[in-house]
Design an enzyme around this catalytic site. Structure first.
Site, short mmCIF file in Angstrom:
data_model
loop_
_atom_site.label_atom_id
_atom_site.label_comp_id
_atom_site.label_asym_id
_atom_site.label_seq_id
_atom_site.Cartn_x
_atom_site.Cartn_y
_atom_site.Cartn_z
N GLU A 54 23.21 8.83 61.85
CA GLU A 54 24.52 9.46 62.00
C GLU A 54 25.39 8.70 63.00
OE1 GLU A 54 21.55 12.95 61.47
OE2 GLU A 54 21.55 10.87 62.20
N CYS A 77 19.51 15.97 64.23
CA CYS A 77 18.73 16.47 65.36
C CYS A 77 19.61 17.32 66.28
CB CYS A 77 18.10 15.32 66.13
SG CYS A 77 19.26 14.14 66.84
N ARG A 209 4.85 -11.86 54.25
CA ARG A 209 5.23 -13.27 54.14
C ARG A 209 6.11 -13.52 52.90
NH1 ARG A 209 -0.11 -13.01 55.18
NH2 ARG A 209 -0.79 -13.64 53.10
N GLU A 296 -5.76 -1.41 53.08
CA GLU A 296 -6.14 -2.40 52.08
C GLU A 296 -7.65 -2.59 51.99
OE1 GLU A 296 -3.69 -5.82 51.47
OE2 GLU A 296 -2.18 -5.12 52.89
N GLY A 298 -11.80 -2.32 53.44
CA GLY A 298 -12.63 -2.49 52.26
C GLY A 298 -13.21 -1.21 51.68
#
Length: 366
Positions: A54, A77, A209, A296, A298
């Protein structure tokens, strides 16, 4: 709810998405200020959480904000923090109408922003594109209500659900196009998380990347003993891009000193059945301010998150090859005896991507 309101709110939501992954612990909010059908101000939550959307939009609008309508993706807020309340700023600017997508669940706000606006004579309409806003802000709401971030579990696997051969060879199962999409997903999350086994086997950088993105997510590794290579990519770049290690309650003192010397943040977590408790990991990350985590793997970490019902969204990249039963499964042991006990998700999206199939699943509401 008019088509005009929907159109400008859709723009506010798209602006808010620009802040995803960059403004935690604050929500990624968008704001559009419209005067006589013309956009006079636009803004979104800036890196680090301030200035708020805002404030940015009002600054751009200047005197044109007087008598205008403000479209905001979250309730403005109402509390004094490091900056004055956005509700007060809207009132002071002379805004005549506020259209908001959804109410803030933060108890410091929770309807008080709307009340402050109405008390000042401003017309307030809520619920415009609320479902989309709830989805975009799910991480902020989870952190506020459950003190944990939104968790996206990404699995890139063969057609038969394997993430590596029996020898551990895994580069690359999916296409360059899919891997580029993964980098874009990383950029929209506050943190990227992997287990210790993945960090040791793959020596990942876990960075964004080749997208022209300047910011980087926090890199989180869940490792009970912090037995990670001190010459790996994470260690070598820890002073430049944050590395947080979620470890057990009694870490090896030498390893702890070594990682602290590399500028890593050490986060002690509770154990469950001799393994790090995934629920406590997320609690600690939520208390540290994270609103979204892109996991991600394992296989063991994926299984622990699924077993404890801590995955909010599944993203799968499935390639057209088979590795066989001797390959490493995408998800570790869950100990299920009946399908009724399996975690269920609802299909939200599926599409072809670079010769692979992207499929996205969300937590089931059944």
């Amino acid at each position: 709810m008019s088509d005009t309101d929907r159109r400008f709110m859709a723009l506010a939501l798209s602006l808010g998405q620009r802040g995803q992954g960059r403004c935690w612990p604050n929500p990624a909010v968008g704001c559009v200020i419209v005067q006589d059908g013309r956009i006079v101000g636009r803004g979104w939550t800036q890196p680090g959480g301030r200035p708020h959307a805002e404030t940015e939009a009002l600054t751009q609008a200047g005197s044109a904000a007087r008598g205008a309508t403000a479209y905001v993706s979250l309730e403005p807020c109402a509390h004094h923090g490091k900056t004055p309340p956005c509700a007060e700023a809207l009132i002071a600017a002379g805004i005549s109408r506020v259209v908001a997508a959804i109410e803030d669940s933060d108890p410091r706000v929770a309807g008080q922003g709307f009340a402050m606006l109405r008390d000042a004579g401003i017309e307030v309409e809520t619920g415009v594109l609320a479902d989309q806003a709830a989805q975009d802000l799910a991480g902020f709401f989870l952190k506020t209500e459950q003190v944990r971030p939104f968790v996206t579990l990404k699995l890139a696997s063969s057609f038969d659900g394997r993430i590596a051969t029996a020898t551990g060879h895994s580069q690359w199962i999916t296409s360059p196009t899919s891997r580029r999409a993964v980098h874009a997903m990383r950029a929209r999350h506050d943190a990227v998380m992997v287990g210790a086994g993945t960090a040791r086997a793959d020596d990942p950088s876990l960075t964004v990347r080749d997208l022209g993105v300047l910011h980087q997510p926090v890199r989180v590794v869940v490792s009970r003993h912090m037995d990670l290579p001190l010459m790996g990519q994470l260690a070598r770049t820890a002073s430049e891009i944050p590395v947080w290690l979620c470890h057990g309650p009694h870490p090896d003192a030498d390893r702890a000193r070594a990682w602290e010397g590399l500028n890593a943040r050490l986060i002690p977590c509770a154990l469950q059945d001799h393994h790090i408790d995934a629920a406590d990991v997320l609690l600690q990350l939520g208390q540290a301010g994270l609103t979204s985590v892109f996991c991600e793997g394992g296989a063991a970490l994926a299984a622990s998150l699924l077993a404890e019902d801590l995955v909010d969204e599944l993203v799968g990249f499935t390639a057209g090859l088979a590795i066989g039963a001797e390959g490493l499964a995408a998800v570790g042991t869950l100990g299920l005896e009946k399908l009724d006990a399996a975690p269920r998700f609802e299909l939200a999206e599926t599409r072809a991507l670079g010769g692979d199939v992207l499929h996205r699943w969300r937590r089931s509401t059944l």
